[in-house]
Design an enzyme around this catalytic site. Structure first.
Site, short mmCIF file in Angstrom:
data_model
loop_
_atom_site.label_atom_id
_atom_site.label_comp_id
_atom_site.label_asym_id
_atom_site.label_seq_id
_atom_site.Cartn_x
_atom_site.Cartn_y
_atom_site.Cartn_z
N ASP A 536 0.88 -1.24 -0.19
CA ASP A 536 0.02 -0.01 -0.04
C ASP A 536 0.78 1.10 0.03
O ASP A 536 2.16 1.25 0.30
CB ASP A 536 -0.90 -0.13 1.11
CG ASP A 536 -0.31 -0.19 2.56
OD1 ASP A 536 0.53 0.63 3.03
OD2 ASP A 536 -0.20 -1.47 3.14
N GLU A 616 23.37 -21.26 -18.54
CA GLU A 616 22.26 -20.31 -17.88
C GLU A 616 23.05 -19.31 -17.09
O GLU A 616 22.37 -18.00 -17.36
CB GLU A 616 21.56 -21.29 -16.80
CG GLU A 616 20.82 -22.40 -17.43
CD GLU A 616 20.66 -23.48 -16.45
OE1 GLU A 616 19.25 -23.87 -16.39
OE2 GLU A 616 21.15 -23.82 -15.61
#
Ligand code: DGJ
Length: 751
Positions: A536, A616
């Site tokens: 929030d 990777e």
């Protein structure tokens, strides 16, 4: 000047670049709300307030026996009160010393000041210069002695108006504030939908659109935190409003505790929207002379759909909620060890991950849960914020130095507001845990809540955290919070103040955060609450980024980040590339797909890099490089949702740099199908007259594209340019997926 007072008409009009907001005190000092919407002139809008004699809607005494048309039950107001003739949802409910509930506020004056008001002890938007203005309207209830200052902050360039209220008891006896609304917004016309953001753990902030019919639509939280179940934000919009067209009003509560959003359509089809601290869980005693400040709410209006609402909030939150050093600089790309090791680590293992991370361009190492007290699982240790040197194999300072030695900054996890029963802290201070005497508490993850409403508890938490931060080179803290409040009781408060607990709790949390930032102003704090359980604008005032969700699956994240983007900017959304198969869903996705999703967040990694093979690792290096290159556009640009994950085969979103010279179109397919039908989007936010060249970001399998596509006379043809206007009208095709969950990033650059 953004605030105008018309002496003759009695109107006060707030204006921003594209919006107007107006109020007016009428002949009996009721403060009417007369307009909010598209920018207009300063005309008195009260002519559109509709008054008619209606049965069962009473009339204030001072209107005499002849004026039966005037009723608080139908008037649009700036602050509605319970108990004095308005039977709709009310913003304010106060119990007087004699037990009566009646309060009726009347306009008593106003003042305009340069700059933006602040709220003591509460997070609130701020303005570093005087471009913002504050309107303070004072209202009084003579009978009870209640005085209220309605506060309005006007940010003209950003189309944001903020609201809060300061309630003061100037009467003779104690009063109880039972409902404290920050905003009452009345619309005399319009058929609306309310968009709210529901969810749960690992599935936060999913937009849901509900028609506001007669009666009430409401969402809220009584969990002591804003919660993943409903976010403290909402959009009220026309029935036909879309991403790009139609009217919408956005609301974001700058508060992290219990809240309630209500939208009510009344007997004459007027709509009222209220945002308050959730009244089910709240009552605040005011002794004579005491005052209470409500949290702040942000409001914005758009006549061009949801995109504008989002971008207004994004710009505002980035610059007027988020504070300090981390507001303006790129935050470090981090690696967090949680999903990489969980509790199973020691210092050497962490340093080994950091060493790999450093080679790949990652900038910060975060040691998650498990470094302190007795904490090898989640059953014990919370509250004992002392490094477990036996487990780490060294002191915290030594570990921090070793991590720094790899070239990475060092960060650390805390869960300050909770306590394990199996901890030295609980054994020493069982009364610091929130429990009701004579009742067994509700355990959650085997944690109890620490009573943050108590100042001694706040001070202890601050001292422990500050000691740890002083003891080692720590530049980042992940502030976690993994349960909802229950068993609310504070021994140090009398019975008639127990209703203050959840608000006092969150004020306590804010106080500790503020103290930490005062002593450690450069500390980067990332909020977290089992993922995005306390996401929030209140927390963002202290923690510029918040872990968006514990669900790190990139396909799930499309939904979560899509919903979050309606209100909150990309650079507040904690997002990491994690292992595949994903730990929450077992879904397998490529590193590239995971990275495209995480790059529209704060971007980091959360896996054991030591387990990646060389190919990777090269891929991670590439992603880090791409993120750094596209950072400004991805994190600071304007944001456009081009498709929605729910209804489309491919989620596509776009960020455009503020100067419009660069855009990134991100696309992730939800599934693969042979002979895929093309996905088509129109680009947004570009400059019509600029010429753009498009390229695919490498590393997503683009080398195979030539097998399936003709290249000539396409978006990607060598040397070909397109005007912004063409891209916005004719649009583009997203290349088809070459494999499941295929992601593409298309960069458009002005030439
Ligand atoms: C919940 C958080 O959301 C996770 O990222 C992790 O920090 C765990 N808590 C640790 O207990």
């Amino acid at each position: 000047m953004a605030i105008y007072y018309d002496h003759n008409a009695g109107t006060i009009t707030l204006t921003t670049r594209n919006t107007s907001y107006q109020m007016k005190a009428d002949e009996i000092a009721t403060l009417l709300h007369t307009y909010y919407g598209e920018k207009t002139d300063l005309s008195d809008m009260s002519y559109a307030v509709h008054m008619m004699n209606r049965g069962l809607s009473g009339n204030p005494y001072e209107k005499g026996q002849t004026d039966r048309a005037y009723s608080l039950d139908q008037l649009p107001q700036e602050m509605s009160c319970f108990g004095t003739g308005d039977y709709r949802a009310s913003a304010l409910k106060i119990t007087n010393e004699d037990g009566t509930w009646a309060v009726r506020l009347k306009y008593a004056g106003h003042k305009v000041t340069k700059g933006k008001y602040s709220l003591p002890g509460l997070p609130a938007s701020y303005c570093e210069n005087e471009s913002a203005e504050t309107l303070t309207v004072t209202m009084k209830d003579e009978e009870s002695g209640v005085t209220i200052d309605l506060l309005y902050g006007v940010f003209p360039d950003l189309d944001i108006i903020t609201r809060a209220a300061r309630i003061e008891n100037n009467g003779p006896g104690a009063k109880y504030v039972n409902k404290a609304g920050s905003m009452n917004l009345d619309f005399v016309t319009g058929d609306f939908d309310l968009i709210t953001f529901y969810g749960k753990w690992a599935r936060e902030r999913i937009p849901e659109r509900t028609p506001v019919n007669h009666g009430k639509v409401s969402v809220g939280s009584v969990r002591g935190a804003s919660s993943p179940h409903y976010n403290p934000s909402a959009i009220l919009c026309g029935r036909n409003t879309t991403e790009d067209a139609g009217e919408a009003y956005g609301f974001a509560y700058v508060y992290s505790g219990d809240f309630l959003f209500e939208a009510e359509k009344d007997q004459i089809n007027q709509t009222r929207v209220i945002c308050s601290i959730h009244p089910d869980d709240f009552s605040w005693k005011l002794e004579p002379g005491e005052a209470f400040c409500t949290p702040e709410i942000l409001m914005t209006y758009s006549n061009a759909g949801f995109s504008r609402i989002s971008n207004n909030f994004h710009d505002f939150i980035r610059k007027h909620i988020v504070r300090g050093k981390w507001r303006d600089v790129r935050r470090p790309i981090l690696i967090n060890n949680w999903e990489g090791t969980y509790f199973n680590f020691n210092g050497d293992k962490l340093v080994a991950i950091a060493e790999d991370a450093a080679k790949l361009g990652i900038e910060l190492f975060v040691m998650d849960d498990g470094w302190f007290g007795k904490r090898d699982d989640d059953n014990s240790g919370l509250g004992d914020w002392f490094p477990n040197e036996a487990k780490l194999g060294c002191t915290l300072k030594e570990l921090g130095d070793r991590i720094n030695g790899t070239g990475l900054k060092f960060g650390i996890w805390f869960e300050p507001e909770t306590v394990s029963e199996d901890s030295d802290l609980y054994r020493a201070h069982p009364d610091w845990a929130m429990t009701i005497p004579g009742r067994k508490p509700d355990r959650s993850r085997n944690e109890l809540i620490l009573n943050m409403a108590r100042e001694d508890v706040q001070d202890y938490i601050f001292d422990r955290m500050a000691d740890v931060l002083r003891s080692a080179p720590i530049s980042y803290v992940k502030w976690d919070y993994n349960r909802s409040i229950c068993d609310k009781y504070i021994a140090t408060l009398p019975a008639d103040r127990q209703g203050e607990i959840t608000h006092r709790f969150i004020l306590g949390t804010y106080r500790v955060l503020e103290k930490l930032l005062t002593e450690f102003p450069d500390l980067l704090i990332e909020g977290c609450s089992s993922g995005g359980g306390r996401f929030d604008a209140g927390m963002l005032y202290y923690t510029p980024q918040i872990w968006c969700s514990d669900d790190t699956d990139p396909i799930e994240r499309l939904y979560i980040q899509h919903g979050t983007s309606f209100i909150y900017p990309v650079n507040t959304m904690g997002a990491h590339v994690s292992a595949s198969p994903n730990h929450q869903t077992r879904r397998t996705t490529s590193l590239a797909t995971r990275a495209v999703t995480a790059m529209s967040g704060t971007f980091g990694y959360e896996l054991d890099l030591n387990k990646l093979d060389d190919t990777e690792k090269e891929e991670v290096k590439r992603e880090v490089r791409v993120f750094k290159e596209l950072y400004e556009t991805l994190e600071q640009g304007d944001y456009y949702r081009l498709t929605t994950p729910d209804s489309d085969t491919c989620t596509v979103w776009e960020q455009v740099s503020k100067d419009k010279k660069k855009a990134v179109v991100n696309a992730v397919y939800h599934y693969v199908r042979a002979n895929h039908a093309p996905v088509y989007v129109r680009l947004k936010g570009l400059n019509d007259d600029m010429q753009y060249r498009a390229r695919l970001v490498e590393g997503h399998g683009e080398q195979y594209l030539s097998r399936f596509f003709k290249h000539e006379n396409t978006l990607f043809e060598e040397g070909r340019t397109f005007s912004g206007r063409t891209l916005a009208t004719r649009g583009i095709f997203i290349p088809a997926p070459l494999s499941e969950y295929q992601a593409w990033q298309i960069v458009l650059e002005e030439i």
